[in-house]
Design an enzyme around this catalytic site. Sequence first.
Site, mmCIF file in Angstrom:
data_model
loop_
_atom_site.group_PDB
_atom_site.id
_atom_site.type_symbol
_atom_site.label_atom_id
_atom_site.label_comp_id
_atom_site.label_asym_id
_atom_site.label_seq_id
_atom_site.Cartn_x
_atom_site.Cartn_y
_atom_site.Cartn_z
ATOM 1 N N CYS A 112 24.118 12.496 -26.774
ATOM 2 C CA CYS A 112 22.909 12.625 -27.587
ATOM 3 C C CYS A 112 22.260 11.252 -27.690
ATOM 4 O O CYS A 112 22.842 10.328 -28.264
ATOM 5 C CB CYS A 112 23.252 13.167 -28.976
ATOM 6 S SG CYS A 112 21.823 13.293 -30.079
ATOM 7 N N CYS A 128 13.782 12.423 -27.857
ATOM 8 C CA CYS A 128 14.970 12.957 -27.189
ATOM 9 C C CYS A 128 15.427 12.030 -26.059
ATOM 10 O O CYS A 128 14.753 11.921 -25.021
ATOM 11 C CB CYS A 128 14.732 14.356 -26.652
ATOM 12 S SG CYS A 128 16.256 15.165 -26.066
#
Length: 333
Positions: A91, A254
């Site tokens: 992530c 992201c």
Amino acid sequence: MRSKLVLHAVDSHTEGMPTRVVTGGIGTVPGATMNDRRLYFREHRDDVKRLLMNEPRGHSAMSGAILQPPTRPDCDWGVLYIEVSGYLPMCGHGTIGVATVLVETGMVEVVEPVTTIRLDTPAGVVVAEVAVEDGAARAVTLRNVPSFAVGLDRAATLPDGRTVTYDLAYGGNFYAVLPLERLGLPFDRSRKDDILAAGLSLMAAINEDEEPVHPEDPSIRGCHHVQVTAPDATSRHSRHAMVIHPGWFDRSPCGTGTSARMAQLHARGELPLHTEFVNESFIGTRFTGRLLGTTEIAGRPAVLPSFTGRAWITGTAQYLLDPQDPFPAGFVL
């Protein structure tokens, strides 16, 4: 005050997206690798993930990271990534949050102007270079895991019978990438519910037709992210909305999605190495990325991505579980 569980955490947000960094109360998760630990935690301690991510302690777009001793001697810390939808191999926004927390809480030796932290993640080693000024983390540049295009101009059939073409790329997670106009929708936050529904519909079709599987690790599988780009998106500055399973938008640009997007653009011949690329989120925040080189993954051409973003600490907390709490694993509404 009664509690049968005490979890220590530092909360942060990376360009708008939360990361609850768990610094204590978990212990060392069993497993020879961080991916082994990810799978163990998913199988045996999912109640802890749900307690932290779900309401009432979390929310529908909650994300977090659990600090661990590394499984590799060349790393400083290990990280497990958790969110409402499950356990990610990697992530990007969460790693920027982790690196910021490690520096600003003194959990690593801080060196100015740059503190380098090597992180052991389920997807591989990720290097964080933290720009430090007066002891504060001003920005974090990550050298991410190798990323690659899985396929260009793939086709999926939606439940309404429409066929939609998309590109599929990997940047630590699998991403479908396509212009939003192919789904017949405007890039407008007032239409966010329609965009979310369309992205989830495409995601389901992809996984039903041909679920992606990492060529070196079959435990990393499935498309859980759809990156729909704005009409003015280019190979140097892209705006997008990131639809995430089971039904929310990434607030940040992201990081693994930025890596996948750069891999997709490079595979199309549109983004050369060492070229600045700005990726802008649905709320207007930005990561700046570039491709540092090329490599191979299981014989497949791949790139070495990096990207830079910022995170801010928003609080510290001890999360408790009263023995009589009617929601010991939280709830989803």
